[in-house]
Scaffold this motif. Structure first.
Motif, PDB file in Angstrom:
ATOM      1  N   UNK A  59      88.816  66.852  31.867  1.00 27.08           N
ATOM      2  CA  UNK A  59      87.878  67.950  32.103  1.00 27.08           C
ATOM      3  C   UNK A  59      86.967  67.492  33.238  1.00 27.08           C
ATOM      4  N   UNK A  60      87.162  68.087  34.413  1.00 28.92           N
ATOM      5  CA  UNK A  60      86.471  67.549  35.588  1.00 28.92           C
ATOM      6  C   UNK A  60      84.992  67.933  35.662  1.00 28.92           C
ATOM      7  N   UNK A  61      84.528  68.706  34.677  1.00 34.99           N
ATOM      8  CA  UNK A  61      83.085  68.958  34.630  1.00 34.99           C
ATOM      9  C   UNK A  61      82.366  67.782  33.957  1.00 34.99           C
ATOM     10  N   UNK A  89      86.701  77.356  38.110  1.00 33.89           N
ATOM     11  CA  UNK A  89      86.351  78.449  37.190  1.00 33.89           C
ATOM     12  C   UNK A  89      85.640  79.562  37.948  1.00 33.89           C
ATOM     13  N   UNK A  90      85.780  80.767  37.396  1.00 31.49           N
ATOM     14  CA  UNK A  90      85.037  81.940  37.890  1.00 31.49           C
ATOM     15  C   UNK A  90      84.547  82.702  36.674  1.00 31.49           C
ATOM     16  N   UNK A 103      75.215  78.938  36.527  1.00 27.96           N
ATOM     17  CA  UNK A 103      75.145  78.320  37.860  1.00 27.96           C
ATOM     18  C   UNK A 103      75.562  76.851  37.793  1.00 27.96           C
ATOM     19  N   UNK A 104      75.000  76.119  36.837  1.00 25.86           N
ATOM     20  CA  UNK A 104      75.324  74.690  36.714  1.00 25.86           C
ATOM     21  C   UNK A 104      76.795  74.476  36.356  1.00 25.86           C
ATOM     22  N   UNK A 105      77.335  75.387  35.542  1.00 25.37           N
ATOM     23  CA  UNK A 105      78.743  75.273  35.155  1.00 25.37           C
ATOM     24  C   UNK A 105      79.667  75.396  36.359  1.00 25.37           C
ATOM     25  N   UNK A 106      79.397  76.389  37.220  1.00 25.10           N
ATOM     26  CA  UNK A 106      80.200  76.532  38.437  1.00 25.10           C
ATOM     27  C   UNK A 106      80.072  75.295  39.323  1.00 25.10           C
TER      28      UNK A 106
END
Ligand SMILES: NC(=O)c1ccc[n+]([C@@H]2O[C@H](COP(=O)([O-])OP(=O)(O)OC[C@H]3O[C@@H](n4cnc5c(N)ncnc54)[C@H](OP(=O)(O)O)[C@@H]3O)[C@@H](O)[C@H]2O)c1
Length: 246
Positions: A59-61, A89-90, A103-106
């Motif tokens: 999971x690259x986040x 992701x979108x 915002x932080x997730x993107x």
């Protein structure tokens, strides 16, 4: 035979790219963030003839998962000719309602993840080698609900020139593909229903291409930038949108 890692190779554009690279005789690795999706993709990819495609969870986040991936690849003596930074992701939200988490997730998945992935994998990037980022036409065309998404893709593109300068000594080049509207799982993950997807298809009917794009329409541009034929491209942005932005 080139050794190529495709992030987010479990569906859509990443899966089509992995398949086309395998079909062209290359050794492909994919990452995924869900074991079930990874297993399904590997089953599909390994039905065709050619070198076995292997999969790795990442999971690259999550920066620690990127480090763990790098350590696993280093220990396995993997040497990469190409790194395709496709996972993304979108999650649309109107700006009025946009949350900090959105915002932080993107940013975590679409910018920080890909940048930290390059850094972590530098020890196993060959000289020369290629990095291909999957950006979006959302960098050049406005879409309501896509403020965070557009900003995240533009942020990575903004880093590409500096990356190309800093990594030139190692023989690493960085380029990107900007897909247009392409029918993949991303629309359902974005919460679109059948009617909304039909609307997209209708809009694509008005483009010069006259049809919705599919992952197989985007993958050839990615393969070009990943492979040696593009060895003199630096900071290139290839738009594949069927003319949508005209
Ligand atoms: N489709 C379009 O219209 C379009 C247009 C322009 C740009 N793009 C870009 O093209 C790329 C591929 O999108 P797609 O349309 O093929 O979408 P997709 O079918 O949803 O595929 C996205 C891939 O990324 C993976 N992924 C998402 N978040 C991740 C994370 N944190 N860590 C690791 N993997 C993660 C997904 O894993 P799961 O299977 O587990 O979800 C999946 O493998 C994305 O960067 C997207 O922004 C798409």
């Amino acid at each position: 035979m080139q050794q190529i890692l495709v992030t987010g190779g479990t569906s859509g554009i990443g899966l089509a790219t992995a398949q086309q690279l395998k079909n062209a005789g290359h050794q492909v690795l994919i990452t995924g963030r869900s074991q079930g999706n990874l297993d399904r993709a590997l089953d599909q990819l390994n039905q065709s003839q050619g070198a076995e495609v292997n999969g790795l969870m990442c999971d690259q986040s999550q920066p620690e998962q990127i480090q763990a991936l790098a350590e696993e690849l280093i220990q396995s003596d993997v040497q990469l000719n190409s790194l395709v930074l496709n996972a993304g992701i979108f999650l649309p939200q109107m700006f009025d309602d946009m949350t900090l988490d959105n915002l932080n997730g993107h940013m975590a998945t679409n910018v920080t993840g890909p940048l930290m992935m390059i850094q972590a994998l530098l020890p196993i990037m060959k000289t020369p080698s290629s990095v291909v980022f999957i950006s979006s036409i959302a960098v050049e065309k406005g879409f309501a609900t896509a403020v965070a998404y557009s900003a995240s893709k533009a942020a990575f593109e903004g880093a590409m020139a500096a990356l190309n300068l800093e990594l030139a000594e190692r023989g690493i080049r960085v380029n990107c593909v900007r897909p247009g509207v392409t029918l993949t799982d991303i629309q359902r993950k974005a919460g679109m229903d059948d009617a909304a997807i039909a609307g997209l298809k209708q809009a694509m009917g008005q483009t010069p291409a006259g049809d919705m794009l599919g992952p197989d329409d985007i993958a050839p541009a990615i393969c070009h930038l990943a492979l040696e034929g593009s060895r003199h491209s630096r900071n290139a942005r290839i738009t594949v949108d069927g003319g949508y932005c005209l």
